[in-house]
Design a protein around this motif. Structure first.
Motif, PDB file in Angstrom:
ATOM      1  N   LEU A   8       3.127   1.285  -9.883  1.00 40.37           N
ATOM      2  CA  LEU A   8       2.284   0.092 -10.028  1.00 40.37           C
ATOM      3  C   LEU A   8       1.174   0.291 -11.044  1.00 40.37           C
ATOM      4  O   LEU A   8       0.676  -0.681 -11.617  1.00 40.37           O
ATOM      5  CB  LEU A   8       1.665  -0.287  -8.674  1.00 40.37           C
ATOM      6  CG  LEU A   8       2.606  -0.854  -7.612  1.00 40.37           C
ATOM      7  CD1 LEU A   8       1.824  -1.139  -6.334  1.00 40.37           C
ATOM      8  CD2 LEU A   8       3.278  -2.128  -8.104  1.00 40.37           C
ATOM      9  N   SER A  53       8.647   4.229   4.316  1.00 40.88           N
ATOM     10  CA  SER A  53       7.763   3.260   4.977  1.00 40.88           C
ATOM     11  C   SER A  53       7.516   3.645   6.430  1.00 40.88           C
ATOM     12  O   SER A  53       6.377   3.606   6.911  1.00 40.88           O
ATOM     13  CB  SER A  53       8.388   1.862   4.911  1.00 40.88           C
ATOM     14  OG  SER A  53       8.656   1.483   3.586  1.00 40.88           O
ATOM     15  N   LYS A  66       5.350  -1.068   0.702  1.00 40.11           N
ATOM     16  CA  LYS A  66       4.113  -1.637   1.251  1.00 40.11           C
ATOM     17  C   LYS A  66       4.365  -2.699   2.314  1.00 40.11           C
ATOM     18  O   LYS A  66       3.790  -2.633   3.416  1.00 40.11           O
ATOM     19  CB  LYS A  66       3.234  -2.178   0.123  1.00 40.11           C
ATOM     20  CG  LYS A  66       2.703  -1.091  -0.812  1.00 40.11           C
ATOM     21  CD  LYS A  66       2.014   0.013  -0.032  1.00 40.11           C
ATOM     22  CE  LYS A  66       1.552   1.153  -0.922  1.00 40.11           C
ATOM     23  NZ  LYS A  66       0.914   2.241  -0.151  1.00 40.11           N
ATOM     24  N   ASP A  94       1.954   8.621  -0.370  1.00 44.15           N
ATOM     25  CA  ASP A  94       1.513   7.257  -0.659  1.00 44.15           C
ATOM     26  C   ASP A  94       1.140   7.115  -2.132  1.00 44.15           C
ATOM     27  O   ASP A  94       1.476   6.110  -2.778  1.00 44.15           O
ATOM     28  CB  ASP A  94       0.322   6.904   0.230  1.00 44.15           C
ATOM     29  CG  ASP A  94      -0.014   5.432   0.187  1.00 44.15           C
ATOM     30  OD1 ASP A  94       0.912   4.618   0.035  1.00 44.15           O
ATOM     31  OD2 ASP A  94      -1.201   5.089   0.287  1.00 44.15           O
ATOM     32  N   PRO A 154       7.350   0.696  -4.773  1.00 42.91           N
ATOM     33  CA  PRO A 154       6.082   0.311  -4.135  1.00 42.91           C
ATOM     34  C   PRO A 154       6.154  -1.052  -3.464  1.00 42.91           C
ATOM     35  O   PRO A 154       5.548  -1.258  -2.408  1.00 42.91           O
ATOM     36  CB  PRO A 154       5.082   0.291  -5.310  1.00 42.91           C
ATOM     37  CG  PRO A 154       5.725   1.070  -6.397  1.00 42.91           C
ATOM     38  CD  PRO A 154       7.186   0.907  -6.229  1.00 42.91           C
ATOM     39  N   VAL A 201       4.338   7.089  -4.264  1.00 43.45           N
ATOM     40  CA  VAL A 201       5.053   5.816  -4.163  1.00 43.45           C
ATOM     41  C   VAL A 201       4.345   4.731  -4.971  1.00 43.45           C
ATOM     42  O   VAL A 201       4.992   3.863  -5.569  1.00 43.45           O
ATOM     43  CB  VAL A 201       5.169   5.398  -2.675  1.00 43.45           C
ATOM     44  CG1 VAL A 201       5.618   3.950  -2.550  1.00 43.45           C
ATOM     45  CG2 VAL A 201       6.145   6.312  -1.948  1.00 43.45           C
ATOM     46  N   THR A 202       3.017   4.787  -5.020  1.00 38.65           N
ATOM     47  CA  THR A 202       2.233   3.740  -5.686  1.00 38.65           C
ATOM     48  C   THR A 202       2.188   3.916  -7.198  1.00 38.65           C
ATOM     49  O   THR A 202       1.856   2.972  -7.928  1.00 38.65           O
ATOM     50  CB  THR A 202       0.801   3.723  -5.120  1.00 38.65           C
ATOM     51  OG1 THR A 202       0.863   3.692  -3.688  1.00 38.65           O
ATOM     52  CG2 THR A 202       0.028   2.489  -5.583  1.00 38.65           C
TER      53      THR A 202
END
Length: 218
Positions: A52, A30, A106, A45, A102, A48-49
């Motif tokens: 989802l 982060s 975020k 990024d 995630p 990490v996502t």
């Protein structure tokens, strides 16, 4: 007394270790995304996502190919450095960590990004090092976002099934978490036990939701 207590204690250990990883690794990611200009940030990024948007079974299979006994990463390590991950409690920790990452990154990234640069510059004029600025300025101001990320990641890991099935194996008495125990009890037709465990899961998750709502309104 619940119909089976072993999954409860295993789940508590898994979530505890996964939250420690979230705090250290998720927090570092982060801060990197919020503070450091690096060409690889967009790819980081995206990585990490992924949990989802990717189906958990597919993601679990990819991690299985990476961390399995004959996985790509394991084959690159010397034999004495190859840990037992798949179909062990460690696999469950990896599953909970990946699923919640995630949701940890975020809010924490936004919290670090919202720290006014003027405060960091002012701290630097007083002779504070970058490390001291992080501990004395950035971290205290980001604590609410970090706490929210930890709660969201913990709640996501608590209810994880797909990744846990692939990485933990759902071995009764060894890698059966609370969510997997509910799944197993329903399959076995033991609805009374499934109801008890589901109620316990709700009791654990609802306070997290209420805390997030309260913090969001402050």
């Amino acid at each position: 007394m619940f119909c089976t207590s072993a999954p409860v204690w295993l789940t508590a250990q898994v979530i505890g270790w996964s939250l420690l990883l979230q705090l250290v690794i998720g927090g570092a990611i982060s801060w990197q995304l919020a503070r450091r200009q690096w060409a690889g940030n967009p790819w980081l990024d995206v990585l990490v996502t992924l949990p989802l948007v990717f189906p958990p079974i597919v993601l679990g299979y990819a991690i299985l190919l990476l961390l399995g006994r004959h996985g790509w990463l394991m084959q690159a390590l010397p034999h004495w450095m190859q840990p037992e991950v798949i179909f062990t409690p460690a696999g469950l920790v990896v599953a909970a960590f990946v699923a919640g990452l995630p949701l940890m990154v975020k809010p924490t990234q936004n919290a670090f990004a919202s720290t006014p640069s003027s405060l960091r510059e002012a701290a630097a004029t007083f002779g504070l090092s970058a490390w001291q600025i992080f501990w004395r300025v950035e971290l205290p101001l980001a604590r609410r976002g970090i706490a929210a990320g930890l709660m969201l990641a913990g709640g996501r890991g608590l209810g994880e099934v797909g990744l846990s099935l692939m990485l933990g194996g759902n071995i009764v008495g060894r890698t059966e978490t609370l969510s997997l125990a509910i799944f197993n009890q329903v399959l076995d037709g033991n609805l009374a036990c499934a109801n008890q465990l589901s109620l316990l899961l709700c009791v654990l998750v609802i306070p997290v939701f209420l805390m997030l709502r309260r913090w969001g309104s402050l």
